[in-house]
Design a protein around this motif. Structure first.
Motif, PDB file in Angstrom:
ATOM      1  N   GLY A 127       0.760  -1.232   0.000  1.00  0.00           N
ATOM      2  CA  GLY A 127       0.000   0.000   0.000  1.00  0.00           C
ATOM      3  C   GLY A 127       0.790   1.282   0.000  1.00  0.00           C
ATOM      4  O   GLY A 127       0.291   2.320  -0.436  1.00  0.00           O
ATOM      5  N   PHE A 128       2.030   1.249   0.455  1.00  0.00           N
ATOM      6  CA  PHE A 128       2.773   2.491   0.665  1.00  0.00           C
ATOM      7  C   PHE A 128       3.039   3.237  -0.638  1.00  0.00           C
ATOM      8  O   PHE A 128       2.734   4.421  -0.765  1.00  0.00           O
ATOM      9  N   VAL A 129       3.625   2.542  -1.598  1.00  0.00           N
ATOM     10  CA  VAL A 129       3.981   3.209  -2.861  1.00  0.00           C
ATOM     11  C   VAL A 129       2.735   3.729  -3.564  1.00  0.00           C
ATOM     12  O   VAL A 129       2.720   4.846  -4.089  1.00  0.00           O
ATOM     13  N   ARG A 130       1.670   2.932  -3.554  1.00  0.00           N
ATOM     14  CA  ARG A 130       0.428   3.367  -4.200  1.00  0.00           C
ATOM     15  C   ARG A 130      -0.113   4.626  -3.548  1.00  0.00           C
ATOM     16  O   ARG A 130      -0.463   5.602  -4.229  1.00  0.00           O
ATOM     17  N   ASP A 131      -0.177   4.638  -2.211  1.00  0.00           N
ATOM     18  CA  ASP A 131      -0.731   5.794  -1.499  1.00  0.00           C
ATOM     19  C   ASP A 131       0.166   7.016  -1.659  1.00  0.00           C
ATOM     20  O   ASP A 131      -0.326   8.134  -1.861  1.00  0.00           O
ATOM     21  N   LEU A 132       1.483   6.804  -1.578  1.00  0.00           N
ATOM     22  CA  LEU A 132       2.400   7.939  -1.705  1.00  0.00           C
ATOM     23  C   LEU A 132       2.317   8.546  -3.093  1.00  0.00           C
ATOM     24  O   LEU A 132       2.269   9.775  -3.247  1.00  0.00           O
ATOM     25  N   THR A 133       2.284   7.707  -4.108  1.00  0.00           N
ATOM     26  CA  THR A 133       2.192   8.208  -5.479  1.00  0.00           C
ATOM     27  C   THR A 133       0.889   8.981  -5.689  1.00  0.00           C
ATOM     28  O   THR A 133       0.879  10.041  -6.331  1.00  0.00           O
ATOM     29  N   ARG A 134      -0.191   8.465  -5.151  1.00  0.00           N
ATOM     30  CA  ARG A 134      -1.484   9.145  -5.304  1.00  0.00           C
ATOM     31  C   ARG A 134      -1.461  10.523  -4.627  1.00  0.00           C
ATOM     32  O   ARG A 134      -1.933  11.517  -5.199  1.00  0.00           O
ATOM     33  N   LEU A 135      -0.910  10.596  -3.427  1.00  0.00           N
ATOM     34  CA  LEU A 135      -0.860  11.876  -2.713  1.00  0.00           C
ATOM     35  C   LEU A 135       0.013  12.883  -3.459  1.00  0.00           C
ATOM     36  O   LEU A 135      -0.331  14.080  -3.524  1.00  0.00           O
ATOM     37  N   ILE A 136       1.116  12.432  -4.022  1.00  0.00           N
ATOM     38  CA  ILE A 136       1.988  13.340  -4.771  1.00  0.00           C
ATOM     39  C   ILE A 136       1.298  13.807  -6.045  1.00  0.00           C
ATOM     40  O   ILE A 136       1.342  14.997  -6.397  1.00  0.00           O
ATOM     41  N   ASP A 137       0.635  12.884  -6.740  1.00  0.00           N
ATOM     42  CA  ASP A 137      -0.073  13.261  -7.967  1.00  0.00           C
ATOM     43  C   ASP A 137      -1.189  14.267  -7.684  1.00  0.00           C
ATOM     44  O   ASP A 137      -1.475  15.141  -8.518  1.00  0.00           O
ATOM     45  N   GLU A 138      -1.808  14.149  -6.509  1.00  0.00           N
ATOM     46  CA  GLU A 138      -2.897  15.052  -6.141  1.00  0.00           C
ATOM     47  C   GLU A 138      -2.389  16.294  -5.410  1.00  0.00           C
ATOM     48  O   GLU A 138      -3.194  17.099  -4.921  1.00  0.00           O
ATOM     49  N   HIS A 139      -1.056  16.431  -5.319  1.00  0.00           N
ATOM     50  CA  HIS A 139      -0.423  17.595  -4.686  1.00  0.00           C
ATOM     51  C   HIS A 139      -0.817  17.743  -3.213  1.00  0.00           C
ATOM     52  O   HIS A 139      -0.825  18.850  -2.672  1.00  0.00           O
ATOM     53  N   ARG A 140      -1.085  16.653  -2.554  1.00  0.00           N
ATOM     54  CA  ARG A 140      -1.405  16.666  -1.121  1.00  0.00           C
ATOM     55  C   ARG A 140      -0.117  16.348  -0.369  1.00  0.00           C
ATOM     56  O   ARG A 140       0.070  15.298   0.233  1.00  0.00           O
ATOM     57  N   LEU A 141       0.799  17.310  -0.417  1.00  0.00           N
ATOM     58  CA  LEU A 141       2.146  17.061   0.065  1.00  0.00           C
ATOM     59  C   LEU A 141       2.227  16.960   1.584  1.00  0.00           C
ATOM     60  O   LEU A 141       3.098  16.261   2.112  1.00  0.00           O
ATOM     61  N   ASP A 142       1.352  17.666   2.292  1.00  0.00           N
ATOM     62  CA  ASP A 142       1.363  17.548   3.757  1.00  0.00           C
ATOM     63  C   ASP A 142       1.026  16.125   4.178  1.00  0.00           C
ATOM     64  O   ASP A 142       1.658  15.562   5.086  1.00  0.00           O
ATOM     65  N   GLU A 143       0.040  15.538   3.527  1.00  0.00           N
ATOM     66  CA  GLU A 143      -0.327  14.163   3.853  1.00  0.00           C
ATOM     67  C   GLU A 143       0.771  13.192   3.414  1.00  0.00           C
ATOM     68  O   GLU A 143       1.046  12.196   4.093  1.00  0.00           O
ATOM     69  N   ALA A 144       1.409  13.489   2.285  1.00  0.00           N
ATOM     70  CA  ALA A 144       2.516  12.644   1.834  1.00  0.00           C
ATOM     71  C   ALA A 144       3.676  12.698   2.827  1.00  0.00           C
ATOM     72  O   ALA A 144       4.296  11.678   3.143  1.00  0.00           O
ATOM     73  N   SER A 145       3.937  13.883   3.346  1.00  0.00           N
ATOM     74  CA  SER A 145       5.002  14.040   4.334  1.00  0.00           C
ATOM     75  C   SER A 145       4.699  13.248   5.600  1.00  0.00           C
ATOM     76  O   SER A 145       5.584  12.599   6.170  1.00  0.00           O
ATOM     77  N   ALA A 146       3.452  13.278   6.049  1.00  0.00           N
ATOM     78  CA  ALA A 146       3.056  12.514   7.242  1.00  0.00           C
ATOM     79  C   ALA A 146       3.180  11.014   6.987  1.00  0.00           C
ATOM     80  O   ALA A 146       3.596  10.252   7.874  1.00  0.00           O
ATOM     81  N   LEU A 147       2.822  10.590   5.784  1.00  0.00           N
ATOM     82  CA  LEU A 147       2.939   9.176   5.447  1.00  0.00           C
ATOM     83  C   LEU A 147       4.398   8.730   5.476  1.00  0.00           C
ATOM     84  O   LEU A 147       4.727   7.654   5.988  1.00  0.00           O
ATOM     85  N   LEU A 148       5.281   9.573   4.958  1.00  0.00           N
ATOM     86  CA  LEU A 148       6.708   9.256   4.968  1.00  0.00           C
ATOM     87  C   LEU A 148       7.261   9.209   6.392  1.00  0.00           C
ATOM     88  O   LEU A 148       8.051   8.327   6.737  1.00  0.00           O
ATOM     89  N   ALA A 149       6.825  10.166   7.223  1.00  0.00           N
ATOM     90  CA  ALA A 149       7.340  10.253   8.595  1.00  0.00           C
ATOM     91  C   ALA A 149       6.948   9.050   9.438  1.00  0.00           C
ATOM     92  O   ALA A 149       7.601   8.763  10.452  1.00  0.00           O
ATOM     93  N   ALA A 150       5.912   8.340   9.031  1.00  0.00           N
ATOM     94  CA  ALA A 150       5.428   7.209   9.830  1.00  0.00           C
ATOM     95  C   ALA A 150       6.205   5.920   9.571  1.00  0.00           C
ATOM     96  O   ALA A 150       5.977   4.928  10.258  1.00  0.00           O
TER      97      ALA A 150
END
Length: 454
Positions: free
Chosen positions: A12-35
């Motif tokens: 799930g990680f790569v799929r979710d991270l790619t989706r957040l980046i494509d949708e420009h939801r960088l704050d959520e992408a940053s939180a996902l990475l930090a976890a």
């Protein structure tokens, strides 16, 4: 991380991270990475394409980014650095350990190496350049120069004082070098020995009696496997005059072994080894790595065609012989590949040397005979059922001889290759299989001519 958690990250990680980046939801992408832990990020970021990987990396905290960068494969590090041409680039490279930095740069073009070195601080540049000066594949290329030395004539109390003052600049302080005034290594002393010793005890009295040293020009793979054999966490590295130059740590040794095993696995499968995360390697690049070996093996396989043509008259007289050709060459090829794989592995971990060649050949010959006898019983049954007892006897005898020959060749060829300074993995399973295919047919047809009176 538990197995179930790792599975969730993997799927799930790569799929979710790619989706957040494509949708420009960088704050959520940053939180996902930090976890996620650093080692998970190092593996998962390598799955991303260039642009998403660069964006994800910029979202990491500086210290985390350096740790994650060091976890990446060297090829993926190059991909990422090509996307970082600002201050982030210099911060990452400056913050790396010297040995990790040298490993990253060893495959880079000279222009890139020169530019990276020019951007480093003088101290980091000097350490990195020194490591790159050692031969490729040597311990010197992968060791850390940030090793702590204590005077052999000092007391335990004085040595602990050195550790407190200088330990912050060393990669680890658990293994210490006891050196004389000229920095020649007198012995190895563990931090624990200093801690429990009497304060007035001399360092030279506390050194490990059977500690192993390696020279900087020696093979990194050999040194890494030596660490496993001696159960050492670190190995001190010295120059030709036994002066301390660095240390090979267990984490670097594991990376060396992983890289060597990956290369051997690729070569044994008839493919050139590739760099980078498998999921990020393009299909054309994968095909290019495999095409050369497949082409060479295809040319080598023409031997089989030539042998078949040479015995064409035999096949014309007894066409039923052709029915068993796939079975015979398959059995021989598999027997040879099994022996070659076992021999390559034993060479890699130091269990075999060239002097063992006669014993290996004799051992594999007997193994091949036993395997051939077991398969011959099956061959007799199948042959008698479909083509009669005479041809079944030909098949059975052929299986015994072919398996014995294949196992002997498979076990011996890696040892001969090592003697000729050829990577044993190169001449392992695919090449042995191709050779056994051709020679196995010769054996089969000669036995057929003898038994059937052709």
């Amino acid at each position: 991380m538990a197995r179930d958690d790792a599975s969730v990250v993997e799927h799930g990680f790569v799929r979710d991270l790619t989706r957040l980046i494509d949708e420009h939801r960088l704050d959520e992408a940053s939180a996902l990475l930090a976890a996620q832990p650093d080692h998970v990020l190092g593996n998962e970021l390598g799955r991303l394409d260039d642009v998403p990987m660069a964006i994800a990396f910029r979202l990491l905290e500086k210290d985390t980014g350096i740790e994650v960068f060091e976890e990446l494969d060297g090829f993926d590090q190059q991909r990422l650095l090509e996307s970082l041409r600002d201050e982030t680039f210099h911060d990452v490279v400056e913050g790396m350990d010297p040995d990790d930095r040298a490993r990253m740069l060893q495959e880079a073009p000279a222009k890139v190496v020169k530019g990276v070195l020019a951007g480093l601080s003088p101290a980091e540049r000097a350490m990195t350049a020194r490591l790159l000066g050692y031969p490729k594949g040597s311990v010197g290329r992968v060791m850390t120069p940030e090793v702590l030395a204590v005077p052999a004539h000092a007391t335990a109390a004085e040595a602990l004082g050195v550790v407190r003052r200088k330990g912050g600049g060393a990669e680890n302080v658990y293994t210490l070098a006891a050196v004389d005034h000229a920095r020649h290594v007198v012995g190895v002393v563990e931090l624990g020995s200093l801690v429990v010793a009497q304060p007035e005890a001399l360092v030279k009295e506390l050194v490990e009696p059977n500690a192993v040293l390696v020279h900087a020009a020696e093979s990194a793979e050999d040194a890494a496997r030596l660490m496993r054999e001696t159960n050492a966490y670190n190995l001190l590295v010295v120059d030709s005059e036994d002066r301390l130059v660095g240390m090979l740590s267990v984490d670097d040794a594991l990376e060396v072994i992983e890289e060597a095993d990956s290369e051997d696995a690729a070569l044994q499968a008839g493919s050139a080894p590739w760099a980078g995360h498998y999921m990020s390697v393009g299909v054309f690049r994968l095909a290019r790595y495999r095409a050369l070996w497949l082409s060479l093996l295809l040319v080598a396989a023409t031997l089989t065609v030539s042998v078949t043509q040479a015995f064409e008259s035999t096949l014309v007289q007894v066409a039923q012989l052709a029915l068993f050709i796939p079975m015979l060459i398959g059995a021989g090829g598999n027997a040879g590949a099994q022996a070659a794989t076992a021999s390559v592995r034993a060479l890699a971990i130091g269990e075999l040397r060239f002097a063992d060649l006669p014993r290996v050949a004799w051992r594999e010959l007997r193994v091949g005979v036993l395997l051939g006898l077991m398969l011959a019983l099956l061959g007799l049954g199948v042959g008698a059922l479909f083509v009669g007892p005479r041809i079944a006897l030909v098949v059975a005898i052929s299986l015994v001889i072919i398996c014995a020959w294949a196992a002997t060749i498979g076990g011996a060829m890696p040892l001969l290759a090592r003697k000729l300074r050829i990577d044993p993995a190169v001449v392992s399973a695919p090449l042995v299989t191709t050779l056994v295919d051709a020679t196995g047919l010769v054996i089969y047809f000669l036995i057929a001519k003898a038994v059937l009176g052709l």
